[in-house]
Design a protein around this motif. Structure first.
Motif, PDB file in Angstrom:
ATOM      1  N   GLY A  18      -7.098  11.881 -53.268  1.00  0.00           N
ATOM      2  CA  GLY A  18      -7.670  12.199 -54.567  1.00  0.00           C
ATOM      3  C   GLY A  18      -8.565  11.131 -55.151  1.00  0.00           C
ATOM      4  N   LYS A  19      -9.034  10.213 -54.343  1.00  0.00           N
ATOM      5  CA  LYS A  19      -9.958   9.175 -54.805  1.00  0.00           C
ATOM      6  C   LYS A  19     -11.295   9.396 -54.115  1.00  0.00           C
ATOM      7  N   GLY A  20     -12.376   8.901 -54.767  1.00  0.00           N
ATOM      8  CA  GLY A  20     -13.689   9.087 -54.170  1.00  0.00           C
ATOM      9  C   GLY A  20     -14.781   8.455 -54.989  1.00  0.00           C
ATOM     10  N   TYR A  21     -16.016   8.759 -54.633  1.00  0.00           N
ATOM     11  CA  TYR A  21     -17.184   8.116 -55.211  1.00  0.00           C
ATOM     12  C   TYR A  21     -17.430   8.483 -56.668  1.00  0.00           C
ATOM     13  N   THR A  22     -17.272   9.758 -56.999  1.00  0.00           N
ATOM     14  CA  THR A  22     -17.531  10.244 -58.358  1.00  0.00           C
ATOM     15  C   THR A  22     -16.528  11.351 -58.682  1.00  0.00           C
ATOM     16  N   PRO A  23     -16.364  11.677 -59.963  1.00  0.00           N
ATOM     17  CA  PRO A  23     -15.474  12.808 -60.290  1.00  0.00           C
ATOM     18  C   PRO A  23     -15.906  14.116 -59.615  1.00  0.00           C
ATOM     19  N   ALA A  24     -17.196  14.368 -59.522  1.00  0.00           N
ATOM     20  CA  ALA A  24     -17.664  15.597 -58.864  1.00  0.00           C
ATOM     21  C   ALA A  24     -17.333  15.579 -57.372  1.00  0.00           C
ATOM     22  N   PHE A  25     -17.484  14.431 -56.740  1.00  0.00           N
ATOM     23  CA  PHE A  25     -17.145  14.287 -55.332  1.00  0.00           C
ATOM     24  C   PHE A  25     -15.665  14.567 -55.111  1.00  0.00           C
ATOM     25  N   VAL A  26     -14.810  13.979 -55.945  1.00  0.00           N
ATOM     26  CA  VAL A  26     -13.364  14.153 -55.823  1.00  0.00           C
ATOM     27  C   VAL A  26     -12.978  15.617 -56.025  1.00  0.00           C
ATOM     28  N   ALA A  27     -13.546  16.252 -57.049  1.00  0.00           N
ATOM     29  CA  ALA A  27     -13.224  17.661 -57.310  1.00  0.00           C
ATOM     30  C   ALA A  27     -13.619  18.535 -56.124  1.00  0.00           C
ATOM     31  N   SER A  28     -14.785  18.285 -55.567  1.00  0.00           N
ATOM     32  CA  SER A  28     -15.243  19.054 -54.410  1.00  0.00           C
ATOM     33  C   SER A  28     -14.342  18.807 -53.201  1.00  0.00           C
ATOM     34  N   TYR A  29     -13.983  17.558 -52.974  1.00  0.00           N
ATOM     35  CA  TYR A  29     -13.126  17.206 -51.833  1.00  0.00           C
ATOM     36  C   TYR A  29     -11.757  17.868 -51.978  1.00  0.00           C
ATOM     37  N   LYS A  30     -11.202  17.854 -53.181  1.00  0.00           N
ATOM     38  CA  LYS A  30      -9.911  18.518 -53.424  1.00  0.00           C
ATOM     39  C   LYS A  30      -9.998  20.000 -53.075  1.00  0.00           C
ATOM     40  N   ALA A  31     -11.093  20.646 -53.473  1.00  0.00           N
ATOM     41  CA  ALA A  31     -11.270  22.069 -53.184  1.00  0.00           C
ATOM     42  C   ALA A  31     -11.377  22.312 -51.678  1.00  0.00           C
ATOM     43  N   ILE A  32     -12.062  21.416 -50.965  1.00  0.00           N
ATOM     44  CA  ILE A  32     -12.189  21.556 -49.515  1.00  0.00           C
ATOM     45  C   ILE A  32     -10.826  21.405 -48.849  1.00  0.00           C
ATOM     46  N   ASP A  58     -28.253  12.253 -54.808  1.00  0.00           N
ATOM     47  CA  ASP A  58     -28.237  10.873 -55.293  1.00  0.00           C
ATOM     48  C   ASP A  58     -29.226  10.038 -54.472  1.00  0.00           C
ATOM     49  N   ASN A  59     -30.052   9.261 -55.146  1.00  0.00           N
ATOM     50  CA  ASN A  59     -31.044   8.436 -54.453  1.00  0.00           C
ATOM     51  C   ASN A  59     -30.409   7.406 -53.522  1.00  0.00           C
ATOM     52  N   THR A  60     -29.164   7.036 -53.779  1.00  0.00           N
ATOM     53  CA  THR A  60     -28.491   6.044 -52.936  1.00  0.00           C
ATOM     54  C   THR A  60     -27.567   6.706 -51.903  1.00  0.00           C
ATOM     55  N   CYS A  61     -27.718   7.985 -51.698  1.00  0.00           N
ATOM     56  CA  CYS A  61     -26.872   8.729 -50.756  1.00  0.00           C
ATOM     57  C   CYS A  61     -26.940   8.111 -49.362  1.00  0.00           C
ATOM     58  N   HIS A  62     -25.772   7.812 -48.814  1.00  0.00           N
ATOM     59  CA  HIS A  62     -25.691   7.199 -47.488  1.00  0.00           C
ATOM     60  C   HIS A  62     -25.464   8.227 -46.378  1.00  0.00           C
ATOM     61  N   CYS A  63     -25.369   9.487 -46.720  1.00  0.00           N
ATOM     62  CA  CYS A  63     -24.972  10.530 -45.763  1.00  0.00           C
ATOM     63  C   CYS A  63     -25.956  10.709 -44.600  1.00  0.00           C
ATOM     64  N   TYR A  64     -27.193  10.261 -44.772  1.00  0.00           N
ATOM     65  CA  TYR A  64     -28.196  10.390 -43.714  1.00  0.00           C
ATOM     66  C   TYR A  64     -28.388   9.089 -42.938  1.00  0.00           C
ATOM     67  N   ASN A  65     -27.734   8.012 -43.353  1.00  0.00           N
ATOM     68  CA  ASN A  65     -27.934   6.707 -42.727  1.00  0.00           C
ATOM     69  C   ASN A  65     -27.482   6.698 -41.268  1.00  0.00           C
ATOM     70  N   ARG A 113      -9.508   4.384 -35.052  1.00  0.00           N
ATOM     71  CA  ARG A 113     -10.174   3.927 -36.277  1.00  0.00           C
ATOM     72  C   ARG A 113     -11.420   3.086 -36.039  1.00  0.00           C
ATOM     73  N   GLN A 114     -11.962   3.090 -34.851  1.00  0.00           N
ATOM     74  CA  GLN A 114     -13.174   2.320 -34.583  1.00  0.00           C
ATOM     75  C   GLN A 114     -14.290   2.734 -35.545  1.00  0.00           C
ATOM     76  N   ALA A 115     -14.375   4.003 -35.871  1.00  0.00           N
ATOM     77  CA  ALA A 115     -15.416   4.506 -36.782  1.00  0.00           C
ATOM     78  C   ALA A 115     -15.221   4.011 -38.213  1.00  0.00           C
ATOM     79  N   CYS A 116     -14.041   3.531 -38.531  1.00  0.00           N
ATOM     80  CA  CYS A 116     -13.726   3.076 -39.892  1.00  0.00           C
ATOM     81  C   CYS A 116     -14.178   1.642 -40.162  1.00  0.00           C
ATOM     82  N   ALA A 117     -14.537   0.900 -39.134  1.00  0.00           N
ATOM     83  CA  ALA A 117     -14.921  -0.503 -39.297  1.00  0.00           C
ATOM     84  C   ALA A 117     -16.059  -0.627 -40.312  1.00  0.00           C
ATOM     85  N   GLY A 118     -15.872  -1.483 -41.288  1.00  0.00           N
ATOM     86  CA  GLY A 118     -16.898  -1.718 -42.300  1.00  0.00           C
ATOM     87  C   GLY A 118     -16.919  -0.722 -43.437  1.00  0.00           C
ATOM     88  N   CYS A 119     -16.069   0.277 -43.417  1.00  0.00           N
ATOM     89  CA  CYS A 119     -16.040   1.281 -44.485  1.00  0.00           C
ATOM     90  C   CYS A 119     -15.433   0.684 -45.755  1.00  0.00           C
TER      91      CYS A 119
END
Length: 142
Positions: A18-32, A58-65, A113-119
């Motif tokens: 139940g934690k995340g980047y923004t309240p909207a992100f958390v609400a969406s994640y909970k629904a998923i 969001d201009n700082t969106c990292h999802c495409y990085n 958890r190799q993919a988690c490094a640096g998260c």
């Protein structure tokens, strides 16, 4: 309705409490996660997925990085080897209750958890795994 997930989010959902980047992100994640708990199908996708949606404008969106795409590659490799002996591929994905349990055990011992490094969420997720995933919203499928 099918839930579109990128590979590294298969790791993230194991510890989502139940934690995340923004309240909207958390609400969406909970629904998923609720939909997953209710038996929704999963489709593994390459790139931004349903969890990313609240962040895409969001201009700082990292999802495409590229760093996030590398997380996906590592997660698909490690999760796939654990579950089927070969990397996951794009397309429909079925996770049983046993699969979720195996993923959580491997998450706890660090072997996937190799993919988690640096998260930025690494320590939070580690703490949740150390409590046997207490407070997590994802339930293993029945």
């Amino acid at each position: 309705m099918t839930i579109r997930l990128r590979a590294h989010h298969l790791l993230c959902m194991l510890t989502f409490a139940g934690k995340g980047y923004t309240p909207a992100f958390v609400a969406s994640y909970k629904a998923i996660v609720k939909r997953l708990n209710d038996g929704a199908a999963i489709e593994l996708v390459d790139g931004p997925d349903d969890i990313c949606v609240p962040m895409l404008n969001d201009n700082t969106c990292h999802c495409y990085n590229e760093s996030v795409r590398e997380r996906d590659r590592l997660a698909a490799h490690n999760i796939g080897l654990l579950l089927s002996g070969k990397p996951l591929s794009i397309g429909p994905l079925r996770l049983s209750g046993e699969d979720i349990s195996r993923l959580r055990l491997a998450f706890q011992d660090g072997s996937i958890r190799q993919a988690c490094a640096g998260c930025e969420w690494y320590e939070l997720c580690t703490g949740i795994a150390q409590t046997n995933f207490r407070g997590c919203r994802l339930r293993p499928p029945q």
